[in-house]
Write a protein that holds these residues in place. Structure first.
Motif, PDB file in Angstrom:
ATOM      1  N   UNK A  19       0.852  -1.188   0.000  1.00 17.91           N
ATOM      2  CA  UNK A  19       0.000   0.000   0.000  1.00 17.91           C
ATOM      3  C   UNK A  19       0.891   1.242   0.000  1.00 17.91           C
ATOM      4  N   UNK A  20       1.592   1.479   1.080  1.00 17.12           N
ATOM      5  CA  UNK A  20       2.435   2.675   1.170  1.00 17.12           C
ATOM      6  C   UNK A  20       3.677   2.585   0.291  1.00 17.12           C
ATOM      7  N   UNK A  27      -2.325   4.487  -7.964  1.00 15.25           N
ATOM      8  CA  UNK A  27      -2.652   3.189  -7.380  1.00 15.25           C
ATOM      9  C   UNK A  27      -2.529   3.237  -5.857  1.00 15.25           C
ATOM     10  N   UNK A  28      -1.492   3.921  -5.367  1.00 18.99           N
ATOM     11  CA  UNK A  28      -1.320   4.067  -3.919  1.00 18.99           C
ATOM     12  C   UNK A  28      -2.529   4.790  -3.313  1.00 18.99           C
ATOM     13  N   UNK A  32      -5.103   3.327  -0.528  1.00 22.17           N
ATOM     14  CA  UNK A  32      -5.334   4.016   0.740  1.00 22.17           C
ATOM     15  C   UNK A  32      -6.824   4.298   0.944  1.00 22.17           C
ATOM     16  N   UNK A  33      -7.530   4.632  -0.127  1.00 23.29           N
ATOM     17  CA  UNK A  33      -8.975   4.829  -0.037  1.00 23.29           C
ATOM     18  C   UNK A  33      -9.673   3.534   0.358  1.00 23.29           C
TER      19      UNK A  33
END
Length: 75
Positions: A19-20, A27-28, A32-33
């Motif tokens: 993710x991070x 895409x990140x 995160x959403x």
């Protein structure tokens, strides 16, 4: 069952998908959403079941918050 399944699926996602660390910013942001949506859904569903969120939960990482909820649900 819903909360357990949601947490199980999210845990699998979080362990297998960066993710991070995702280099693609779009895409990140989407990932995160998704994390935020899962956290909000967990908080709402927990509240409906009468499971309160620990006070410090909002200040901790998403993963830590989910673990705290799981502990409250299943132990």
């Amino acid at each position: 069952n819903y909360l357990y399944e949601l947490v199980r699926l999210f845990n699998s996602f979080y362990q297998n998908i960066s993710v991070l660390g995702e280099p693609n910013e779009e895409l990140k942001s989407l990932r995160l959403l998704l994390c935020k949506a899962v956290a909000n859904n967990l908080a709402l569903a927990s509240s409906l079941l009468g499971i309160s969120m620990p006070e410090g939960c909002k200040k901790k990482s998403l993963r830590r918050a989910i673990l705290i909820i799981l502990v409250n649900l299943f132990y």
